[in-house]
Design a protein around this motif. Structure first.
Motif, short mmCIF file in Angstrom:
data_model
loop_
_atom_site.label_atom_id
_atom_site.label_comp_id
_atom_site.label_asym_id
_atom_site.label_seq_id
_atom_site.Cartn_x
_atom_site.Cartn_y
_atom_site.Cartn_z
N ARG A 198 0.84 -1.20 0.00
CA ARG A 198 0.00 0.00 0.00
C ARG A 198 0.87 1.25 0.00
N PHE A 199 0.48 2.23 -0.80
CA PHE A 199 1.15 3.52 -0.85
C PHE A 199 0.41 4.46 0.09
N GLN A 215 -5.18 -2.10 -6.89
CA GLN A 215 -6.32 -2.55 -6.12
C GLN A 215 -6.70 -1.48 -5.11
N GLY A 216 -7.89 -1.55 -4.60
CA GLY A 216 -8.35 -0.62 -3.57
C GLY A 216 -9.29 0.42 -4.13
N GLU A 217 -9.95 1.12 -3.23
CA GLU A 217 -10.90 2.15 -3.66
C GLU A 217 -10.21 3.28 -4.39
N ASN A 218 -9.10 3.74 -3.87
CA ASN A 218 -8.38 4.86 -4.47
C ASN A 218 -7.22 4.41 -5.33
N LYS A 219 -7.18 3.12 -5.65
CA LYS A 219 -6.07 2.54 -6.42
C LYS A 219 -4.74 2.83 -5.72
N ASP A 220 -4.73 2.67 -4.41
CA ASP A 220 -3.53 2.97 -3.63
C ASP A 220 -2.78 1.72 -3.20
#
Length: 111
Positions: A8-9, A37-42
């Motif tokens: 994760r960033f 992946q993820g809601e914010n593409k983070d």
């Protein structure tokens, strides 16, 4: 053994940083697939065989800044977990009390 690594960033808001992260991830030996992946593409998901997750995370930290290693799961265990979760969700029941306790309601006369 194939494994799935999720990184994760923490402060990645620019698309250039995500593109650079994917380029760095693809350059590491043993990686077969890279996806966001993820809601914010983070989050970046890396699938491959014989990947050193700590080395990959440190490379991304050098180039991009704050990065967090979320999970490292062998693919065989991932399939087993999904089967266990499916069995668990079908077998669960919610237990709720059928009789709720009643408390006396005090009323005071108003004048």
């Amino acid at each position: 053994m194939q494994q799935r690594i999720v990184i994760r960033f923490l402060d990645c808001t620019k698309k250039k940083q995500l593109t650079k992260a994917m380029q760095i991830a693809v350059s590491v030996a043993g990686i077969e697939r890279v996806a966001l992946q993820g809601e914010n593409k983070d989050q970046i998901v890396v699938v491959g065989e014989g990947i050193d997750a700590v080395n990959l995370t440190s490379l991304l930290r050098k180039k991009l800044g704050s990065v967090e290693l979320v999970s490292v799961i062998p693919i065989g265990e991932l399939e087993n977990r999904e089967e266990e979760e499916e069995e668990y969700t079908y077998g669960t029941t919610s237990i709720q009390p059928t009789v709720y306790p009643t408390y006396p309601v005090w009323t005071y006369p108003t004048y």
